[in-house]
Design a protein around this motif. Structure first.
Motif, short mmCIF file in Angstrom:
data_model
loop_
_atom_site.label_atom_id
_atom_site.label_comp_id
_atom_site.label_asym_id
_atom_site.label_seq_id
_atom_site.Cartn_x
_atom_site.Cartn_y
_atom_site.Cartn_z
N GLU A 1 0.73 -1.20 0.08
CA GLU A 1 0.27 0.12 -0.11
C GLU A 1 0.98 1.28 0.01
OE1 GLU A 1 -2.54 1.19 2.87
OE2 GLU A 1 -2.11 0.65 4.91
N ASN A 2 -0.21 2.06 -0.19
CA ASN A 2 0.86 4.21 -0.03
C ASN A 2 0.16 4.12 0.55
OD1 ASN A 2 1.88 5.45 -0.89
ND2 ASN A 2 1.32 5.42 -2.96
N PHE A 3 0.86 4.66 2.22
CA PHE A 3 0.49 5.14 3.45
C PHE A 3 1.02 6.55 3.20
CE2 PHE A 3 -0.33 5.91 7.60
CZ PHE A 3 -0.99 5.61 7.87
N GLY A 4 -0.08 7.51 3.36
CA GLY A 4 0.30 8.83 3.63
C GLY A 4 -0.08 9.80 4.58
N LEU A 5 1.35 10.34 5.64
CA LEU A 5 1.09 10.76 6.53
C LEU A 5 1.72 12.21 6.81
CD1 LEU A 5 1.47 9.35 9.72
CD2 LEU A 5 3.31 9.58 9.53
N VAL A 6 -0.28 12.41 7.31
CA VAL A 6 -0.38 14.03 6.88
C VAL A 6 -0.24 14.52 8.36
CG1 VAL A 6 -0.20 13.88 4.45
CG2 VAL A 6 -2.03 14.14 6.82
N GLY A 7 0.34 15.83 8.64
CA GLY A 7 0.45 17.12 9.19
C GLY A 7 0.92 18.14 9.56
N GLU A 8 1.24 19.40 10.45
CA GLU A 8 1.76 20.59 10.17
C GLU A 8 2.83 19.66 10.37
OE1 GLU A 8 0.04 23.24 13.21
OE2 GLU A 8 -1.35 22.73 12.04
N SER A 9 4.28 20.81 10.19
CA SER A 9 5.59 20.60 10.66
C SER A 9 5.88 20.62 11.70
CB SER A 9 5.89 22.00 10.51
OG SER A 9 7.66 22.11 10.59
N GLY A 10 6.96 19.89 12.91
CA GLY A 10 7.08 19.55 13.71
C GLY A 10 6.07 18.89 14.78
N CYS A 11 5.03 18.30 13.91
CA CYS A 11 4.28 17.21 14.55
C CYS A 11 4.64 15.31 15.06
CB CYS A 11 2.76 17.12 13.64
SG CYS A 11 2.40 16.62 12.15
N GLY A 12 5.43 15.09 14.28
CA GLY A 12 6.49 14.36 14.67
C GLY A 12 6.65 12.97 13.56
N LYS A 13 6.88 13.14 12.52
CA LYS A 13 5.87 13.01 10.44
C LYS A 13 7.62 12.23 10.72
CE LYS A 13 5.06 15.73 8.00
NZ LYS A 13 5.02 17.67 8.86
N THR A 14 8.76 13.19 10.54
CA THR A 14 9.98 12.73 10.50
C THR A 14 10.51 11.56 11.42
OG1 THR A 14 10.34 14.64 9.44
CG2 THR A 14 12.23 13.28 10.38
N THR A 15 10.17 12.46 12.76
CA THR A 15 10.25 11.56 14.20
C THR A 15 10.08 9.93 13.93
OG1 THR A 15 10.04 13.02 15.61
CG2 THR A 15 9.95 11.09 16.08
N LEU A 16 9.16 9.54 13.63
CA LEU A 16 8.10 7.95 13.61
C LEU A 16 8.91 7.77 12.52
CD1 LEU A 16 5.51 6.73 14.03
CD2 LEU A 16 4.86 7.29 11.51
N GLY A 17 9.40 8.15 11.17
CA GLY A 17 10.04 7.61 10.02
C GLY A 17 11.15 7.29 10.50
N ARG A 18 12.11 8.23 11.46
CA ARG A 18 13.91 8.17 12.08
C ARG A 18 13.38 6.21 12.60
NH1 ARG A 18 17.74 11.25 10.89
NH2 ARG A 18 17.56 12.46 9.53
N THR A 19 12.30 6.84 14.33
CA THR A 19 12.54 5.87 14.98
C THR A 19 12.04 4.30 13.95
OG1 THR A 19 11.25 7.83 16.21
CG2 THR A 19 11.00 4.73 16.80
#
Ligand SMILES: Nc1ncnc2c1ncn2[C@@H]1O[C@H](COP(=O)(O)OP(=O)(O)O)[C@@H](O)[C@H]1O
Ligand SMILES: [Mg+2]
Length: 313
Positions: free
Chosen positions: A39-57
């Motif tokens: 699947e192609n899962f989109g993760l959205v939210g404004e800057s600073g909400c933790g998206k990059t942290t999720l990927g990096r974790t």
């Protein structure tokens, strides 16, 4: 999607960063979500909400504070052995937001891409060169680009190099962290289309991170919305657009410009105020309001959301 086989399972994941001596920032707050194979899962939210942290974790650039991450049923969130690390790097690749700072300026394109080939155990220089050329060709670059350095390329070309580098390990899962946010609007679609074509060809699963719902609207199977470290809504892309429930999701949707200028002129932009929730008596949690549609809500809110859905609002 016909078969729903989980490839990534994130369970109750928390990630805290130390920000002062005593203070900490909770970048991920009990995040739970599954991603299905293919699947192609989109993760959205404004800057600073933790998206990059999720990927990096997930790729274990960070050690999670608590919670669990499973990849193909195997835990990758605990203490890692060398073979666990190899397992992660050979299965999960990340494409970064900023193609300028994520490519080593002192390495040629060939050296950058070859790093992934080494992870696969490929050592023969002639073989490496051939694979590098194939990858360059696949992402729309030329064989003569192999000996050049990242600064010699445009932003779009650099992101193509980033994609080739990610593909070099032959991953099954790609985390694309705002891969087009730093690019001109005119080339964003090219890079997204390239990624989607490659996804199909290589049978990949993609976690596509964006700060803007408009970007992920057209190609995501499902979409998750994050607000300040919390996953507030998760649903099939169409369901999320047609029946958004969380007020934060509604505010993000209201920010997408409409193609019709007359309707756009009269459209009401919604702003999210977290004070609308009264959680003094009923605590919120991620709840399934209807099959596959999850909202972070208290029990009374869920009741209200179900009514909203029944009325077809
Ligand atoms: N390495 C870090 N050290 C300390 N705080 C961090 C670090 N990375 C992210 N943060 C903080 O965690 C929160 C989430 O950041 P981030 O994951 O980068 O958000 P996003 O990618 O959605 O913009 C922010 O408050 C940010 O300041
Ligand atoms: Mg980010």
């Amino acid at each position: 999607m016909d078969k729903k086989e989980k490839i990534l399972e994130i369970k109750d994941l928390c990630m805290d960063f130390q920000s002062g001596r005593k203070e900490k920032v909770r970048a991920l707050n009990h995040v739970t979500l599954d991603i299905y194979k293919g699947e192609n899962f989109g993760l959205v939210g404004e800057s600073g909400c933790g998206k990059t942290t999720l990927g990096r974790t997930v790729i274990r650039l960070y050690n999670p504070t608590s919670g669990e991450i499973l990849f193909n049923g195997k835990s990758i969130s605990g203490k890692l052995t060398k073979s666990d690390r190899d397992y992660i790097t050979s299965n999960l690749a990340m494409i970064f937001q900023d193609p300028i700072s994520s490519l080593n300026p002192r390495m040629t394109v060939e050296e950058i891409i070859s790093e992934g080939l080494k992870i696969r155990g490929m050592k023969d220089p002639a073989q490496c060169r051939e694979v590098v050329n194939n990858l360059l060709n696949r992402v729309g670059l030329l064989p003569e680009h192999a000996t050049r350095y990242p600064h010699e390329f445009s932003g779009g070309q650099r992101q193509r190099i980033g994609i080739a580098r990610a593909l070099a390990v032959k991953p099954s899962f790609i985390i694309a962290d705002e891969p087009v946010s730093a690019l001109d609007v005119s080339i964003q679609a090219q890079v997204i289309n390239l990624l989607m074509d490659i996804k199909k060809e290589m049978d990949l699963t993609i976690l596509f991170i964006a700060h803007n719902l408009a970007v992920v609207k057209y190609f995501s199977d499902r979409i998750g919305v994050m607000y300040f470290g919390t996953l507030v809504e998760l649903a099939d892309a169409d369901e999320l657009y047609d029946h958004p429930l969380h007020p934060y999701t509604k505010s993000l949707l209201s920010a997408i410009p409409l193609p019709d200028p007359l309707r756009e002129k009269d459209k009401q932009r919604l702003y999210y105020d977290p004070a609308v929730h009264d959680y003094s008596t009923h605590q919120p949690r991620l709840q399934e309001v209807r099959p596959g549609h999850f909202v972070y809500a208290s029990d009374p809110e869920v009741e209200q959301y179900r009514k909203e859905l029944e009325q077809g609002k």
